[in-house]
Write a protein that holds these residues in place. Structure first.
Motif, PDB file in Angstrom:
ATOM      1  N   TYR A  16      45.344  46.720  44.985  1.00  0.00           N
ATOM      2  CA  TYR A  16      45.821  45.402  44.564  1.00  0.00           C
ATOM      3  C   TYR A  16      46.795  44.806  45.577  1.00  0.00           C
ATOM      4  O   TYR A  16      46.806  43.598  45.805  1.00  0.00           O
ATOM      5  CB  TYR A  16      46.460  45.466  43.177  1.00  0.00           C
ATOM      6  CG  TYR A  16      45.457  45.694  42.080  1.00  0.00           C
ATOM      7  CD1 TYR A  16      44.427  44.778  41.846  1.00  0.00           C
ATOM      8  CD2 TYR A  16      45.519  46.817  41.272  1.00  0.00           C
ATOM      9  CE1 TYR A  16      43.500  44.989  40.836  1.00  0.00           C
ATOM     10  CE2 TYR A  16      44.592  47.032  40.253  1.00  0.00           C
ATOM     11  CZ  TYR A  16      43.587  46.106  40.051  1.00  0.00           C
ATOM     12  OH  TYR A  16      42.669  46.315  39.056  1.00  0.00           O
ATOM     13  N   ASN A  19      44.638  43.442  48.316  1.00  0.00           N
ATOM     14  CA  ASN A  19      43.994  42.196  47.874  1.00  0.00           C
ATOM     15  C   ASN A  19      44.979  41.033  47.925  1.00  0.00           C
ATOM     16  O   ASN A  19      44.622  39.929  48.350  1.00  0.00           O
ATOM     17  CB  ASN A  19      43.447  42.340  46.457  1.00  0.00           C
ATOM     18  CG  ASN A  19      42.230  43.233  46.375  1.00  0.00           C
ATOM     19  OD1 ASN A  19      41.633  43.587  47.374  1.00  0.00           O
ATOM     20  ND2 ASN A  19      41.871  43.619  45.163  1.00  0.00           N
ATOM     21  N   SER A  49      46.898  39.653  41.685  1.00  0.00           N
ATOM     22  CA  SER A  49      46.770  41.008  42.223  1.00  0.00           C
ATOM     23  C   SER A  49      48.105  41.736  42.195  1.00  0.00           C
ATOM     24  O   SER A  49      48.167  42.931  41.893  1.00  0.00           O
ATOM     25  CB  SER A  49      46.218  40.973  43.652  1.00  0.00           C
ATOM     26  OG  SER A  49      44.860  40.602  43.654  1.00  0.00           O
ATOM     27  N   GLN A  52      48.728  42.987  38.741  1.00  0.00           N
ATOM     28  CA  GLN A  52      47.949  44.205  38.494  1.00  0.00           C
ATOM     29  C   GLN A  52      48.599  45.409  39.179  1.00  0.00           C
ATOM     30  O   GLN A  52      48.661  46.505  38.607  1.00  0.00           O
ATOM     31  CB  GLN A  52      46.507  44.025  38.975  1.00  0.00           C
ATOM     32  CG  GLN A  52      45.727  42.991  38.202  1.00  0.00           C
ATOM     33  CD  GLN A  52      45.620  43.322  36.726  1.00  0.00           C
ATOM     34  OE1 GLN A  52      45.458  44.474  36.336  1.00  0.00           O
ATOM     35  NE2 GLN A  52      45.747  42.304  35.900  1.00  0.00           N
ATOM     36  N   ALA A  53      49.091  45.212  40.384  1.00  0.00           N
ATOM     37  CA  ALA A  53      49.769  46.294  41.094  1.00  0.00           C
ATOM     38  C   ALA A  53      51.029  46.717  40.347  1.00  0.00           C
ATOM     39  O   ALA A  53      51.319  47.914  40.225  1.00  0.00           O
ATOM     40  CB  ALA A  53      50.119  45.866  42.520  1.00  0.00           C
TER      41      ALA A  53
END
Length: 106
Positions: A16, A19, A49, A52-53
């Motif tokens: 992530y 990304n 992203s 999400q990380a």
């Protein structure tokens, strides 16, 4: 099983984070070309992203806080470094896009 979950979280940080950095770079490229709609979308993608990380990171931190210490490896350190670099790069990309937007308005 815990070790597998930790590895998945670590790989999540790397994936992530990568990304986010790629999307932020694409956002700068779009802004440079005057496509601010795409630049804004790419920054939004980068920020998603990063969220999400952070979820991956939070899982690891929660385990640590509960007394389930994880072994710190080079891969763990790399994942944290990757995330922090991506955060800084995304923040910088926003500033660069803002400069391109100002130049376009003049």
């Amino acid at each position: 099983m815990e070790e597998q979950q930790n590895l998945e979280a670590i790989m999540g940080l790397i994936m992530y984070g990568g990304n986010a950095k790629s999307d932020a770079m694409e956002a700068i490229t779009a802004a440079k070309a005057g496509d601010f709609e795409l630049a804004d979308q790419k920054i939004a993608d980068a920020e998603e992203s990063l969220v999400q990380a952070h979820h991956s990171q939070t899982g690891m931190l929660t385990q640590e806080a509960q007394g389930n210490h994880i072994q710190v490896t080079l891969l763990t350190v790399h994942s944290q470094d990757h995330l922090m670099t991506s955060i800084a790069f995304t923040d910088l990309a926003k500033e660069i896009i803002d400069l391109y937007r100002r130049m376009d308005n003049e």
